[in-house]
Structure formats: C-alpha cells, structure tokens
Scaffold this active site. Sequence first.
Site, PDB file in Angstrom:
ATOM      1  NE  ARG A   1      -4.097  -1.607   2.694  1.00  0.00           N
ATOM      2  CZ  ARG A   1      -4.985  -2.088   1.897  1.00  0.00           C
ATOM      3  NH1 ARG A   1      -5.453  -1.119   1.287  1.00  0.00           N
ATOM      4  NH2 ARG A   1      -5.624  -3.203   2.043  1.00  0.00           N
TER       5      ARG A   1
ATOM      6  CG  ASP B   1     -13.118   0.913  -4.346  1.00  0.00           C
ATOM      7  OD1 ASP B   1     -12.132   1.109  -3.003  1.00  0.00           O
ATOM      8  OD2 ASP B   1     -13.911   0.986  -3.902  1.00  0.00           O
TER       9      ASP B   1
ATOM     10  CG  ASN C   1     -15.882  14.841   2.650  1.00  0.00           C
ATOM     11  OD1 ASN C   1     -14.879  14.406   2.662  1.00  0.00           O
ATOM     12  ND2 ASN C   1     -16.882  14.676   2.086  1.00  0.00           N
TER      13      ASN C   1
ATOM     14  CG  LEU D   1      -9.235  14.350  -4.803  1.00  0.00           C
ATOM     15  CD1 LEU D   1      -7.858  14.262  -4.565  1.00  0.00           C
ATOM     16  CD2 LEU D   1      -8.394  13.362  -6.256  1.00  0.00           C
TER      17      LEU D   1
ATOM     18  CB  ILE E   1      -9.846   7.501  -7.102  1.00  0.00           C
ATOM     19  CG1 ILE E   1     -10.475   9.143  -6.351  1.00  0.00           C
ATOM     20  CG2 ILE E   1      -8.123   8.352  -7.978  1.00  0.00           C
ATOM     21  CD1 ILE E   1      -9.824   8.968  -5.266  1.00  0.00           C
TER      22      ILE E   1
ATOM     23  CB  CYS F   1     -21.234  12.517   9.175  1.00  0.00           C
ATOM     24  SG  CYS F   1     -20.964  11.126   9.602  1.00  0.00           S
TER      25      CYS F   1
ATOM     26  CE  LYS G   1     -19.070  -8.669   3.055  1.00  0.00           C
ATOM     27  NZ  LYS G   1     -19.698  -8.222   2.276  1.00  0.00           N
TER      28      LYS G   1
ATOM     29  CB  CYS H   1     -19.209  18.553   0.006  1.00  0.00           C
ATOM     30  SG  CYS H   1     -17.519  19.391   0.317  1.00  0.00           S
TER      31      CYS H   1
END
EC number: 1.17.99.6
Length: 315
Positions: free
Chosen positions: A59, A130, A151, A154, A165, A195, A220, A246
């Site tokens: 990563r 992703d 939040n 991007l 992305i 939120c 799950k 936003c």
Amino acid sequence: MDIDKRTLFIKQISKQLGFDYCGIAQATPLPEEARKLEAWLNKGMHGQMRYMENHFDLRVDPTKLVPGAKSVITLLYNYYPAQKQKPDVPQIAKYAYGNDYHEVIREKLNGLLAQIREKIGTVNGRGFVDSAPVLERAWAVKSGLGWVGKNGNLIHKQSGSFFFIATLITDLELQADAPFAKDYCGTCTRCIDACPTNAILPDKVIDASRCISYFTIELKEMLFPDEMQGKFDNWLFGCDVCQDVCPWNRFSKPHNEPAFNPIPEILNLSSSEWEAMTEEQFRRIFKYSPLKRAKYKGILRNLKFISTDKPTAPL
C-alpha cells in the site's frame, strides 16, 4: 518519443477514453501516509474490514506492486447523476445507481495501457480500481488533482468529489505534475456536522466502523449495534450525506457514461416494493450493479433496519 511527448500522449488518450482528469506523480514510497494508515489500523477504525490490514508494504510503496515502477498515473472518472432518487424512497449512494464501476473503469484502464504499449513499446504496468492495496487519494493529491477533504474524499476545485479514482502504476518515466499544496476546506465543518453517525473525526480521520456505508455494504453480520438505531437516515446502500452537503459539490456536473445511468428500479422502488422483491428478481435486476456486493440478504437486513429506524408518530 521523449518524456514530454509520452506524458502528453497519455493525457490525451485518457481524455479520449472518458476520464475527466489525469495527473502523474513519481513512484516513490509514502512514509507519511504509512504512519497515518498504521495509526488508523491500530485504533481499529477499519472495523471488520480485515483486508485493510493485508499487504501493508504494498500500500505504501508502488515499486512493490510494480517492480521498477517510475510513475503513478491517477485518473478521475465522474459519476454524478443527472437524475436523483426521490427523498421518500430507500436511498442508494449515487456511485451505485448504474453498473459496477470496477468493470467499466477496468476496461478503460486496460485500453489505456494497450494504447501506451502500442505507441511507446514494451511497458510494464498495472491498473487498479478500488480493488487492490493502493492509496488512491494520496496519489491523486501528489499528482495535483485536488485535496483530501474533512470527509476523507478527494475534492477537485473545479468539479467537486463525485469521482471514481483509478490508478495506473508503470515503469514508464513521465513528467510529474506538481502536488496539490492547498486545502480549501478552511473552517467549514458541514460534513462533520451532517454525518448521521459521527463517523467524521477531526484532522481528516474517518472512523469507518461508524460509517453508514460500512454498515450497509461491508459489514456481514445480520444485526447492527443498538446505538445506530435511528441514525441511518433511510440509507439502504451506502451514504452520500457528507458529499451532498459539501459546498464544493455545487460544481458537480452530470456524467456522460451510459453505463452509470440509473437502473430504473433504484430511482422508483418504494420500501414496500423492495420488501416484496424476491431473490431471483434481485439477482436479475442488479446483476451488473454494485448492490450485489451486499447480496440479497444484506439488502433485506438494511431494509428492515431503516424501516424500523423511523420514530413512531405520537397518537
């Protein structure tokens, strides 16, 4: 073809393939992001998403994903819909209105890499959407495409945050863009204030284990914590609250991708119609949809929770 021509060619092809923005960064390790990710994982904010703990070294270092990597190409693909759901029906996150974005964008990434190889020659590269250990938002910032909002999304200064992305890591040497250096959120706290589950914390930290998207898609277990009762705001799959409030998303414009046009049932089905749907109907209607990730049982679980989520009117 020199480095400038290669870079220009890639940006032109990405535009032809439908990507709205293309930025490029040098493929180097991400030590700062590594520290943040490690701290986030240690606090358990990923909940039961154990896959986030895997492949930590991959990563934070693109050269471990693609040996010899020199450039990270980041691409943004708009998904903001022209049509919206009515507020009184079970709500679906806008990214899931149409077909599964993984399939749509993966095909475009493969097309981009194929054209690069056809024009430039042998190039080693891998595309990611992703579904692999890639810190997409960090690379988007490093390639000049925007900043990470409070939040966690991007944000592009001209177009907001309703983008997928995609990342293409390659051993091709390219001209890097300047990193995006400013944060234009300022003192605004609309996403934090709005939120429903208080998942957005200070300093751009998101407690994913409290996010409605986590509960309705990733979790799950068949039961949600009692403390979440009354906090889902009719969200059946995912959540867009922090993006909807936003201010930067006033610049969002409808996408031009037919595959992302809304499945009619998503726009029109009432709670009772969702409840009446059989598993066979669900599989047929949402065969190509991101909703299949939650599966039929997961959707029924979510539906049951939000159906009992509303306060009873006084007699």
